[in-house]
Design a protein around this motif. Structure first.
Motif, PDB file in Angstrom:
ATOM      1  N   ALA A  70      77.323 122.040  27.048  1.00 50.75           N
ATOM      2  CA  ALA A  70      78.225 122.759  25.988  1.00 50.75           C
ATOM      3  C   ALA A  70      79.131 121.981  25.238  1.00 50.75           C
ATOM      4  N   PHE A  71      79.726 121.100  26.385  1.00 53.03           N
ATOM      5  CA  PHE A  71      80.921 120.292  26.013  1.00 53.03           C
ATOM      6  C   PHE A  71      80.796 118.826  26.310  1.00 53.03           C
ATOM      7  N   GLY A  72      81.275 117.724  25.493  1.00 52.42           N
ATOM      8  CA  GLY A  72      81.286 116.485  25.842  1.00 52.42           C
ATOM      9  C   GLY A  72      82.772 115.926  26.165  1.00 52.42           C
ATOM     10  N   LEU A  73      83.100 114.686  26.209  1.00 51.06           N
ATOM     11  CA  LEU A  73      84.201 114.374  26.793  1.00 51.06           C
ATOM     12  C   LEU A  73      84.766 113.303  25.480  1.00 51.06           C
ATOM     13  N   LEU A  74      85.906 113.786  25.124  1.00 45.73           N
ATOM     14  CA  LEU A  74      86.487 113.210  23.986  1.00 45.73           C
ATOM     15  C   LEU A  74      87.126 111.622  24.313  1.00 45.73           C
ATOM     16  N   GLY A  75      86.881 110.541  23.307  1.00 44.22           N
ATOM     17  CA  GLY A  75      87.250 109.293  23.565  1.00 44.22           C
ATOM     18  C   GLY A  75      86.946 108.647  22.525  1.00 44.22           C
ATOM     19  N   HIS A  76      87.437 107.381  22.364  1.00 43.12           N
ATOM     20  CA  HIS A  76      87.010 106.299  21.311  1.00 43.12           C
ATOM     21  C   HIS A  76      85.512 105.787  21.393  1.00 43.12           C
ATOM     22  N   SER A  77      85.226 105.675  22.839  1.00 48.53           N
ATOM     23  CA  SER A  77      83.810 105.190  23.078  1.00 48.53           C
ATOM     24  C   SER A  77      83.051 106.559  23.256  1.00 48.53           C
ATOM     25  N   ASP A  78      82.028 106.255  24.214  1.00 47.26           N
ATOM     26  CA  ASP A  78      81.361 107.392  24.478  1.00 47.26           C
ATOM     27  C   ASP A  78      81.908 108.304  25.641  1.00 47.26           C
ATOM     28  N   ALA A  79      83.087 107.884  25.921  1.00 41.84           N
ATOM     29  CA  ALA A  79      84.033 108.593  26.999  1.00 41.84           C
ATOM     30  C   ALA A  79      83.503 108.496  28.449  1.00 41.84           C
ATOM     31  N   ASP A  80      82.468 107.953  28.834  1.00 45.99           N
ATOM     32  CA  ASP A  80      81.840 107.969  30.222  1.00 45.99           C
ATOM     33  C   ASP A  80      82.851 107.608  31.110  1.00 45.99           C
ATOM     34  N   VAL A  81      83.681 108.500  31.737  1.00 45.09           N
ATOM     35  CA  VAL A  81      84.593 108.410  32.580  1.00 45.09           C
ATOM     36  C   VAL A  81      84.253 107.695  33.901  1.00 45.09           C
ATOM     37  N   LEU A  82      82.892 107.868  34.614  1.00 44.30           N
ATOM     38  CA  LEU A  82      82.490 107.103  35.603  1.00 44.30           C
ATOM     39  C   LEU A  82      82.534 105.666  35.452  1.00 44.30           C
ATOM     40  N   LEU A  83      81.939 105.227  34.249  1.00 39.57           N
ATOM     41  CA  LEU A  83      81.877 103.848  33.827  1.00 39.57           C
ATOM     42  C   LEU A  83      83.155 103.414  33.728  1.00 39.57           C
ATOM     43  N   HIS A  84      84.160 104.064  33.189  1.00 44.05           N
ATOM     44  CA  HIS A  84      85.404 103.551  32.893  1.00 44.05           C
ATOM     45  C   HIS A  84      86.338 103.388  34.277  1.00 44.05           C
ATOM     46  N   ASP A  95      91.543 101.012  22.335  1.00 47.98           N
ATOM     47  CA  ASP A  95      91.079 101.898  21.133  1.00 47.98           C
ATOM     48  C   ASP A  95      91.408 101.618  19.709  1.00 47.98           C
ATOM     49  N   SER A  96      92.228 100.632  19.781  1.00 47.14           N
ATOM     50  CA  SER A  96      92.743 100.161  18.360  1.00 47.14           C
ATOM     51  C   SER A  96      91.651  99.249  17.607  1.00 47.14           C
ATOM     52  N   ASP A  97      90.628  98.938  18.533  1.00 48.91           N
ATOM     53  CA  ASP A  97      89.785  97.916  18.042  1.00 48.91           C
ATOM     54  C   ASP A  97      88.303  98.741  17.718  1.00 48.91           C
ATOM     55  N   LEU A  98      88.233  98.485  16.297  1.00 50.55           N
ATOM     56  CA  LEU A  98      87.021  99.615  15.898  1.00 50.55           C
ATOM     57  C   LEU A  98      85.676  99.099  16.450  1.00 50.55           C
ATOM     58  N   ARG A  99      85.504  97.880  17.054  1.00 52.38           N
ATOM     59  CA  ARG A  99      84.497  97.499  17.541  1.00 52.38           C
ATOM     60  C   ARG A  99      83.823  98.526  18.679  1.00 52.38           C
ATOM     61  N   TYR A 100      84.681  99.241  19.186  1.00 55.04           N
ATOM     62  CA  TYR A 100      84.488  99.777  20.391  1.00 55.04           C
ATOM     63  C   TYR A 100      84.411 101.249  20.274  1.00 55.04           C
ATOM     64  N   LYS A 101      84.415 101.443  18.836  1.00 56.97           N
ATOM     65  CA  LYS A 101      84.346 103.048  18.352  1.00 56.97           C
ATOM     66  C   LYS A 101      82.959 103.658  18.799  1.00 56.97           C
ATOM     67  N   GLY A 102      82.823 104.682  19.558  1.00 55.58           N
ATOM     68  CA  GLY A 102      81.345 105.095  20.036  1.00 55.58           C
ATOM     69  C   GLY A 102      80.562 104.139  20.788  1.00 55.58           C
ATOM     70  N   VAL A 103      81.068 103.069  21.375  1.00 55.32           N
ATOM     71  CA  VAL A 103      80.261 102.205  21.964  1.00 55.32           C
ATOM     72  C   VAL A 103      79.929 102.805  23.457  1.00 55.32           C
ATOM     73  N   SER A 104      78.593 102.255  23.901  1.00 49.95           N
ATOM     74  CA  SER A 104      78.220 102.674  25.030  1.00 49.95           C
ATOM     75  C   SER A 104      79.083 102.034  26.200  1.00 49.95           C
ATOM     76  N   SER A 105      79.679 102.970  27.176  1.00 53.41           N
ATOM     77  CA  SER A 105      80.012 102.363  28.230  1.00 53.41           C
ATOM     78  C   SER A 105      79.360 101.446  29.106  1.00 53.41           C
ATOM     79  N   MET A 106      78.000 101.451  28.932  1.00 52.92           N
ATOM     80  CA  MET A 106      77.156 100.749  29.811  1.00 52.92           C
ATOM     81  C   MET A 106      77.281  99.090  29.253  1.00 52.92           C
ATOM     82  N   LEU A 107      77.446  99.182  28.004  1.00 52.77           N
ATOM     83  CA  LEU A 107      77.952  97.726  27.353  1.00 52.77           C
ATOM     84  C   LEU A 107      79.170  97.165  27.793  1.00 52.77           C
ATOM     85  N   LEU A 108      80.275  98.073  27.777  1.00 50.48           N
ATOM     86  CA  LEU A 108      81.588  97.562  28.396  1.00 50.48           C
ATOM     87  C   LEU A 108      81.343  97.249  29.876  1.00 50.48           C
ATOM     88  N   LEU A 109      80.627  98.013  30.661  1.00 49.15           N
ATOM     89  CA  LEU A 109      80.552  97.642  31.910  1.00 49.15           C
ATOM     90  C   LEU A 109      79.717  96.207  32.188  1.00 49.15           C
TER      91      LEU A 109
END
Length: 160
Positions: A29-43, A64-78
């Motif tokens: 019912a809830f998700g994680l708040l963050g600039h990206s997908d907020a995947d705490v494990l991958l972060h 998080d000031s860089d709009l390129r990362y807004k909503g981005v999948s943390s898999m891509l960051l990893l």
């Protein structure tokens, strides 16, 4: 040459956001708040790798000031962090992680998280461990306010 890194991340649980952990969409019912997908494990994993290499943290490398990362999948960051490590001559020797969440129960999702991490990190899944625990209803995780994750990584040089 070996280097050890430690990572930690935490995000607040909020309504109307998907819950993504280890690259797995978790029905909740809830998700994680963050600039990206907020995947705490991958972060946490990104922070551990970056820390082992002496390259700061995820916020420094993907602000998080860089709009390129807004909503981005943390898999891509990893993927980018793993590529950076490889370009510097390092690979993952092993990775051990812990997710801290009172709810939802995560045991049935852990094998897919391991597979996702092993794939992106370009290692055999025997080198990756993902655990989940509760806080026995103590603290922010126990009250259902947020989810956190810890990661420890051993980085080794690419030499055989």
């Amino acid at each position: 040459m070996m280097r050890v890194g430690h990572g930690f991340d935490v995000h607040r649980l909020v309504p109307d956001r998907p819950l993504v952990l280890g690259g797995v969409d978790i029905p909740f019912a809830f998700g994680l708040l963050g600039h990206s997908d907020a995947d705490v494990l991958l972060h946490a994993v990104c922070d551990a790798i970056l820390g082992a290499l002496g390259l700061g943290d995820i916020g420094h490398n993907f602000p998080d000031s860089d709009l390129r990362y807004k909503g981005v999948s943390s898999m891509l960051l990893l993927e980018q962090v793993v590529r950076l490590a490889k370009n510097r001559g390092y690979r993952i020797g092993n990775l051990d992680t812990t997710i801290v969440a009172q709810q939802p129960r995560l045991a049935c999702y852990l094998p897919q998280m391991v597979a996702n991490l092993a794939n992106v990190c370009q290692v055999d899944d025997t080198r990756v461990n993902v655990k989940a625990t509760t806080t026995e209803q103590l603290g922010y995780a126990g009250r259902g306010e947020g989810i956190s994750a810890y990661a420890v990584v051993l980085m080794t040089t690419n030499e055989p």
